[in-house]
Design an enzyme around this catalytic site. Structure first.
Site, PDB file in Angstrom:
ATOM      1  N   HIS A 181      -7.424  -5.774  -0.406  1.00 24.63           N
ATOM      2  CA  HIS A 181      -6.730  -4.733   0.088  1.00 24.63           C
ATOM      3  C   HIS A 181      -6.029  -5.691   1.308  1.00 24.63           C
ATOM      4  O   HIS A 181      -6.435  -5.471   1.644  1.00 24.63           O
ATOM      5  CB  HIS A 181      -7.122  -3.007   0.330  1.00 24.63           C
ATOM      6  CG  HIS A 181      -6.103  -2.867   0.618  1.00 24.63           C
ATOM      7  ND1 HIS A 181      -5.800  -1.692  -0.196  1.00 24.63           N
ATOM      8  CD2 HIS A 181      -5.374  -1.611   1.758  1.00 24.63           C
ATOM      9  CE1 HIS A 181      -4.150  -0.730  -0.456  1.00 24.63           C
ATOM     10  NE2 HIS A 181      -4.292  -0.888   0.938  1.00 24.63           N
ATOM     11  N   ASP A 229     -10.304  -4.327  -5.200  1.00 19.57           N
ATOM     12  CA  ASP A 229      -8.887  -3.364  -3.822  1.00 19.57           C
ATOM     13  C   ASP A 229     -10.470  -2.463  -3.691  1.00 19.57           C
ATOM     14  O   ASP A 229     -10.108  -1.537  -4.789  1.00 19.57           O
ATOM     15  CB  ASP A 229      -7.826  -3.063  -4.558  1.00 19.57           C
ATOM     16  CG  ASP A 229      -7.852  -2.589  -2.985  1.00 19.57           C
ATOM     17  OD1 ASP A 229      -8.358  -1.981  -1.813  1.00 19.57           O
ATOM     18  OD2 ASP A 229      -6.302  -2.960  -3.095  1.00 19.57           O
ATOM     19  N   SER A 238       0.803  -1.287  -0.010  1.00 18.53           N
ATOM     20  CA  SER A 238      -0.070   0.360   0.088  1.00 18.53           C
ATOM     21  C   SER A 238       0.572   0.684   0.324  1.00 18.53           C
ATOM     22  O   SER A 238       1.484   1.699  -1.007  1.00 18.53           O
ATOM     23  CB  SER A 238      -0.958   0.393   0.687  1.00 18.53           C
ATOM     24  OG  SER A 238      -2.148   0.970   1.158  1.00 18.53           O
TER      25      SER A 238
END
Length: 324
Positions: free
Chosen positions: A296, A267, A141
């Protein structure tokens, strides 16, 4: 480079993106990683804490792992990468960004999606003080965005950096912020905002002249936080300027080391711009995999080894970087 085919197909429950995301963030447990902490001092006299774990065999290979927003070096998605690295003859070092290791950092600034100078300092420290001649980068991320931006903007990437794997990366920050603030992501944005405001209050104790009560009260959304703190602490005009300058999307075409990017199509944190198909097609060093499932950082797989961890090892073996 052509878009990679994906074989990821979890069981029915984990095909739901929110279930995959929440389960992996709250309930997954990775055991058997014994970490040793090292603190390094940065040029501005702030500090970073590094959590090391080691292969059972002596090795000259190292995996550097970067966590996501409000994560740390002990989160289980980070430990999963460290564990599989250790099992495949690599040492691992999980980096805690400023203020993320359980202690408030010293300086007014902290960390953000485009803060590559701290990653550069970690790499410089390792190459100066350790024996590794082969180093891989693995980011999740926000941490994945830092890695991609670093690789694309750095003219002379150290020769020890051989490859990278980035997972669930919001390469276009403005679009990702808009997705996070959408109704279907409200629970995530509330949690992130709560954690960030708590840290802002801790930072206020050190810098009361810079962070007033009225500033804290004005923070109602994640964009408000970036306007009130992130941009001001790190030299941006405002939140939008921060998103524009820090998005890794604009640097992908300049990446010169083999890099695998895995972004799930379900996601909910990612906007359409976060699937950089054209950039991957035009850069032979950028390998893009777009699984239908995964949420995610939620690539649940067999035996508590996540699909992204399996793919990381496969990618390094396939490219002949990793020595058994």
């Amino acid at each position: 480079m052509p878009i990679l085919n994906t074989t990821y197909k979890p069981n029915l429950l984990f095909r739901n993106g929110h279930i995959a995301t929440i389960y992996s963030g709250l309930w997954r447990r990775v055991k058997g990683v014994n970490q040793k902490r090292e603190r390094i001092v940065l040029p501005d006299q702030d500090f970073l804490d590094l959590d090391w774990s080691f292969s059972t065999k002596k090795t000259n290979q190292l995996l550097i792992v970067l966590h996501g927003l409000e994560g740390n070096g002990n989160r289980h998605y980070v430990l999963g990468s460290a564990k599989i690295a250790n099992q495949n003859n690599m040492d691992a070092v999980c980096v805690n960004f400023r203020g993320c290791s359980g202690e408030v950092n010293n300086s007014f600034q902290s960390y953000h999606s485009g803060k590559t100078d701290d990653l550069a300092e970690v790499i410089n420290h390792i190459t100066a003080h350790y024996h590794y001649d082969t180093i891989y980068l693995n980011g999740f991320s926000l941490g994945g965005n830092v890695i991609l931006k670093y690789l694309g903007e750095t003219e002379d990437v150290p020769k020890q950096i051989k490859a990278a794997v980035a997972v669930s990366v919001p390469v276009y920050l403005k679009g990702s912020l808009q997705r996070l603030m959408a109704l279907d992501n409200r629970l995530y944005s509330i949690k992130f905002l709560r954690d960030l405001k708590r840290k802002l209050k801790e930072k206020q104790v050190l810098y009361p002249e810079k962070i007033s009560n009225s500033i804290i009260k004005s923070v109602k959304t994640l964009q408000d936080f970036d306007n009130a703190y992130t941009s001001k602490a790190h030299g941006f005009k405002d939140a939008l300027d921060y998103y524009e300058q820090s998005s890794s999307l604009q640097f992908l075409n300049q990446i010169s080391v083999p890099t695998l990017l895995i972004n799930a199509l379900n996601d909910s944190f990612l906007s359409k711009e976060c699937y950089p198909i054209e950039e991957a097609k035009n850069n032979p060093n950028l390998f893009l995999e777009l699984p239908k499932y995964g949420g995610h950082v939620g690539f649940h797989h067999k035996n508590n080894i996540y699909y992204n961890e399996k793919r990381m090892i496969e990618f390094l073996f396939e490219k002949n970087f990793l020595v058994k």
